[in-house]
Design a protein around this motif. Sequence first.
Motif, mmCIF file in Angstrom:
data_model
loop_
_atom_site.group_PDB
_atom_site.id
_atom_site.type_symbol
_atom_site.label_atom_id
_atom_site.label_comp_id
_atom_site.label_asym_id
_atom_site.label_seq_id
_atom_site.Cartn_x
_atom_site.Cartn_y
_atom_site.Cartn_z
ATOM 1 N N LYS A 61 48.828 -17.331 21.027
ATOM 2 C CA LYS A 61 49.331 -17.042 19.326
ATOM 3 C C LYS A 61 49.882 -15.880 19.431
ATOM 4 O O LYS A 61 49.287 -14.883 19.566
ATOM 5 C CB LYS A 61 48.288 -17.629 18.571
ATOM 6 N N SER A 108 56.413 -22.801 19.973
ATOM 7 C CA SER A 108 55.918 -23.952 19.158
ATOM 8 C C SER A 108 55.152 -23.463 18.039
ATOM 9 O O SER A 108 54.790 -22.154 17.880
ATOM 10 C CB SER A 108 55.023 -24.837 19.969
ATOM 11 N N GLU A 109 54.838 -24.298 16.989
ATOM 12 C CA GLU A 109 54.052 -23.885 15.997
ATOM 13 C C GLU A 109 54.541 -22.514 15.247
ATOM 14 O O GLU A 109 54.024 -21.623 14.838
ATOM 15 C CB GLU A 109 52.549 -23.445 16.317
#
Length: 85
Positions: A10, A43-44
Amino acid sequence: KMLFMTTTIKYEMMILLTEEFNDNELKNWAFNYAKALRKLNASEISVISRGKRDLAYEIANQKRGNFIQINFSSIPKYVENFSSS
């Protein structure tokens, strides 16, 4: 080492744009940036406008700027490709 290269991490990125951008231009800019991240398999993806703020010090004769926060997940090798382009 090979496992790390395929593990999703992340990321949080803060981008500073000049204060001359209006809300519509900021949305378009953020949308295009998110699309570019998506092409690199991110993504996200979330984009958060942090608004216009005073800078702690002048940058290129600017005293204020638009702060945009972008959070996303990606494999590190894709981020390396993105940051070098």
